[in-house]
Design a protein around this motif. Structure first.
Motif, mmCIF file in Angstrom:
data_model
loop_
_atom_site.group_PDB
_atom_site.id
_atom_site.type_symbol
_atom_site.label_atom_id
_atom_site.label_comp_id
_atom_site.label_asym_id
_atom_site.label_seq_id
_atom_site.Cartn_x
_atom_site.Cartn_y
_atom_site.Cartn_z
ATOM 1 N N ILE A 32 0.834 -1.202 0.000
ATOM 2 C CA ILE A 32 0.000 0.000 0.000
ATOM 3 C C ILE A 32 0.870 1.253 0.000
ATOM 4 O O ILE A 32 0.589 2.227 -0.718
ATOM 5 N N THR A 33 1.941 1.241 0.788
ATOM 6 C CA THR A 33 2.826 2.406 0.861
ATOM 7 C C THR A 33 3.489 2.688 -0.480
ATOM 8 O O THR A 33 3.712 3.862 -0.833
ATOM 9 N N LEU A 34 3.766 1.636 -1.242
ATOM 10 C CA LEU A 34 4.465 1.798 -2.522
ATOM 11 C C LEU A 34 3.519 2.060 -3.687
ATOM 12 O O LEU A 34 3.979 2.223 -4.821
ATOM 13 N N LEU A 35 2.215 2.136 -3.439
ATOM 14 C CA LEU A 35 1.256 2.338 -4.520
ATOM 15 C C LEU A 35 1.492 3.623 -5.325
ATOM 16 O O LEU A 35 1.274 3.632 -6.541
ATOM 17 N N PRO A 36 1.916 4.761 -4.711
ATOM 18 C CA PRO A 36 2.161 5.956 -5.534
ATOM 19 C C PRO A 36 3.186 5.755 -6.640
ATOM 20 O O PRO A 36 3.196 6.531 -7.611
ATOM 21 N N VAL A 67 -3.292 6.468 0.570
ATOM 22 C CA VAL A 67 -2.520 5.380 1.179
ATOM 23 C C VAL A 67 -2.892 5.199 2.647
ATOM 24 O O VAL A 67 -3.082 4.082 3.129
ATOM 25 N N VAL A 68 -3.014 6.325 3.365
ATOM 26 C CA VAL A 68 -3.385 6.264 4.782
ATOM 27 C C VAL A 68 -4.766 5.631 4.953
ATOM 28 O O VAL A 68 -4.985 4.781 5.838
ATOM 29 N N CYS A 118 2.377 3.956 7.372
ATOM 30 C CA CYS A 118 2.245 4.122 5.926
ATOM 31 C C CYS A 118 2.411 5.584 5.519
ATOM 32 O O CYS A 118 2.967 5.882 4.458
ATOM 33 N N PHE A 119 1.920 6.492 6.348
ATOM 34 C CA PHE A 119 2.084 7.918 6.060
ATOM 35 C C PHE A 119 3.564 8.286 6.040
ATOM 36 O O PHE A 119 4.031 8.964 5.106
ATOM 37 N N CYS A 120 4.295 7.860 7.053
ATOM 38 C CA CYS A 120 5.731 8.170 7.110
ATOM 39 C C CYS A 120 6.465 7.522 5.935
ATOM 40 O O CYS A 120 7.343 8.149 5.315
ATOM 41 N N GLY A 121 6.109 6.274 5.610
ATOM 42 C CA GLY A 121 6.728 5.615 4.472
ATOM 43 C C GLY A 121 6.435 6.329 3.166
ATOM 44 O O GLY A 121 7.317 6.458 2.303
ATOM 45 N N SER A 122 5.203 6.817 2.996
ATOM 46 C CA SER A 122 4.841 7.543 1.780
ATOM 47 C C SER A 122 5.589 8.865 1.679
ATOM 48 O O SER A 122 5.977 9.292 0.579
ATOM 49 N N VAL A 124 8.593 9.457 2.915
ATOM 50 C CA VAL A 124 9.973 9.119 2.539
ATOM 51 C C VAL A 124 10.047 8.761 1.058
ATOM 52 O O VAL A 124 10.972 9.180 0.338
ATOM 53 N N LEU A 125 9.075 7.995 0.578
ATOM 54 C CA LEU A 125 9.051 7.616 -0.836
ATOM 55 C C LEU A 125 8.908 8.841 -1.726
ATOM 56 O O LEU A 125 9.608 8.965 -2.751
ATOM 57 N N ASP A 126 8.025 9.764 -1.358
ATOM 58 C CA ASP A 126 7.852 10.984 -2.146
ATOM 59 C C ASP A 126 9.138 11.803 -2.163
ATOM 60 O O ASP A 126 9.522 12.354 -3.202
ATOM 61 N N TYR A 127 9.802 11.898 -1.034
ATOM 62 C CA TYR A 127 11.067 12.645 -0.952
ATOM 63 C C TYR A 127 12.110 12.018 -1.864
ATOM 64 O O TYR A 127 12.831 12.727 -2.591
ATOM 65 N N PHE A 128 12.172 10.684 -1.871
ATOM 66 C CA PHE A 128 13.153 9.991 -2.721
ATOM 67 C C PHE A 128 12.848 10.218 -4.204
ATOM 68 O O PHE A 128 13.755 10.506 -4.997
ATOM 69 N N LEU A 129 11.568 10.103 -4.587
ATOM 70 C CA LEU A 129 11.202 10.302 -5.992
ATOM 71 C C LEU A 129 11.418 11.740 -6.431
ATOM 72 O O LEU A 129 11.719 12.007 -7.594
ATOM 73 N N THR A 130 11.270 12.692 -5.506
ATOM 74 C CA THR A 130 11.521 14.097 -5.840
ATOM 75 C C THR A 130 13.003 14.361 -6.045
ATOM 76 O O THR A 130 13.393 15.221 -6.852
ATOM 77 N N LEU A 131 13.853 13.625 -5.340
ATOM 78 C CA LEU A 131 15.301 13.795 -5.490
ATOM 79 C C LEU A 131 15.807 13.319 -6.843
ATOM 80 O O LEU A 131 16.865 13.774 -7.305
ATOM 81 N N LEU A 132 15.065 12.434 -7.502
ATOM 82 C CA LEU A 132 15.521 11.916 -8.790
ATOM 83 C C LEU A 132 15.571 13.035 -9.822
ATOM 84 O O LEU A 132 14.686 13.898 -9.867
ATOM 85 N N PRO A 133 16.572 13.045 -10.677
ATOM 86 C CA PRO A 133 16.679 14.120 -11.683
ATOM 87 C C PRO A 133 15.695 13.974 -12.840
ATOM 88 O O PRO A 133 15.698 14.795 -13.757
ATOM 89 N N PHE A 134 14.875 12.971 -12.824
ATOM 90 C CA PHE A 134 13.876 12.738 -13.866
ATOM 91 C C PHE A 134 12.564 12.333 -13.200
ATOM 92 O O PHE A 134 12.523 12.045 -12.009
ATOM 93 N N GLY A 135 11.504 12.343 -13.987
ATOM 94 C CA GLY A 135 10.215 11.942 -13.449
ATOM 95 C C GLY A 135 9.290 13.125 -13.215
ATOM 96 O O GLY A 135 9.672 14.293 -13.378
ATOM 97 N N PRO A 136 8.051 12.840 -12.804
ATOM 98 C CA PRO A 136 7.028 13.893 -12.677
ATOM 99 C C PRO A 136 7.052 14.649 -11.363
ATOM 100 O O PRO A 136 6.267 15.571 -11.180
ATOM 101 N N TYR A 137 7.913 14.254 -10.426
ATOM 102 C CA TYR A 137 7.970 14.940 -9.142
ATOM 103 C C TYR A 137 9.086 15.993 -9.190
ATOM 104 O O TYR A 137 10.235 15.720 -8.847
ATOM 105 N N ASN A 138 8.739 17.192 -9.628
ATOM 106 C CA ASN A 138 9.760 18.236 -9.727
ATOM 107 C C ASN A 138 9.601 19.328 -8.684
ATOM 108 O O ASN A 138 10.296 20.335 -8.724
#
Length: 289
Positions: A32-36, A67-68, A118-122, A124-138
């Motif tokens: 569930i946490t990884l669904l985004p 997710v929550v 799950c909220f805390c995991g989500s 952290v996951l959002d923060y990690f995806l935002t750090l990536l130099p590519f993708g929709p999280y800018n």
């Protein structure tokens, strides 16, 4: 010694439930946490075909709250799947704690602990995806530009700063929104909606023996379908034949009507949630093993 509630016994039950999170519901909560990531991958696939805008932080907040809510829905059936089974439920029944202490622990983990994990995991996951130099999280999650702009416009409207630039239709729409929607009302209704969801799935966890979440969804859909079949022709005939209803609607104050509808919905949600929580505790208290 108090046989109904004792802090030491309650703490032992909470520690036991916390140790059993991974064994009973860990894999489900992780999925569930990884669904985004699914939305992130979908954007990645669409970006290869045509130009798509990045996913706004407001939408990502919606993912996290989803997710929550999902975590709260599945926690009772995963963490306490044997609480209503005659043979497997003996372990739950024989725990050295009162029924109140066990039920309060169920509430704690269903409402707070597992959804919070799950909220805390989500986050952290959002923060990690935002750090990536590519993708929709800018943008970062706190850069909610659209929401901030909407709130600024609402404040300007309430202060009368640009009322002259609006036509009557937009003025009426903004006046209705400003008179009925406030942050406090939104938070209150969101909390009650969340608690009512937890109460429903906690209650059905004491009824269904297998596939508890799926059966809850199917029964809710079936009941809603039947109610719609019954209510639609009745409401249609009332609206067609009821001249007084049309007069009432045409003469009613929109802001007052919306506020009345809001508080009726809040009252109904509160009663519904309280009844389901009480009914779940009643069933567990009188469960036969």
């Amino acid at each position: 010694m108090n046989k109904t509630f004792n802090w030491s016994r309650f703490a032992n039950v909470v520690r036991k439930d916390f140790r059993n999170i991974w064994r009973n519901a860990g894999s489900t909560l992780l999925i569930i946490t990884l669904l985004p990531i699914a939305a992130w991958l979908l954007w990645w696939a669409l970006a290869g075909v045509n130009t798509v805008p990045p996913i706004a932080p407001e939408v990502r907040w919606g993912f996290i709250f989803g997710v929550v809510t999902l975590a709260a829905m599945v926690t009772p059936s995963r963490m306490y799947r044997t609480c209503n089974l005659q043979k497997e439920g003996i372990y739950f029944a024989m725990l050295p704690a009162s029924k109140l202490e066990k039920y309060l622990s169920m509430l704690l983990f269903s409402v707070v602990v597992c959804p919070l994990l799950c909220f805390c995991g989500s986050m952290v996951l959002d923060y990690f995806l935002t750090l990536l130099p590519f993708g929709p999280y800018n943008k970062w999650l706190w850069q909610t530009d659209y929401l901030a702009s909407a709130l600024d416009q609402m404040r300007l409207f309430q202060s009368g700063a640009y009322n002259a630039q609006l036509d009557n239709e937009n003025m009426n729409t903004l006046a209705l929104i400003a008179g009925t929607i406030t942050p406090g009302k939104v938070v209150l209704y969101a909390v009650l909606s969340y608690l009512s969801t937890v109460a429903l799935y906690l209650f059905t966890a004491t009824i269904f023996k297998k596939h508890k979440v799926l059966q809850t969804l199917l029964w809710c859909w079936l009941i809603s379908f039947v109610l719609n079949i019954v209510a639609t022709p009745i409401l249609g005939s009332v609206m067609l034949d009821g001249e007084w209803i049309r007069n009432l609607i045409s003469n009613a104050d929109p802001v007052k009507s919306m506020n009345t509808a809001y508080w009726v919905a809040v009252a109904w949600s509160f009663v519904w949630t309280t009844v389901l929580f009480w009914w779940a505790s009643y069933r567990l208290k009188h469960m036969k093993y």
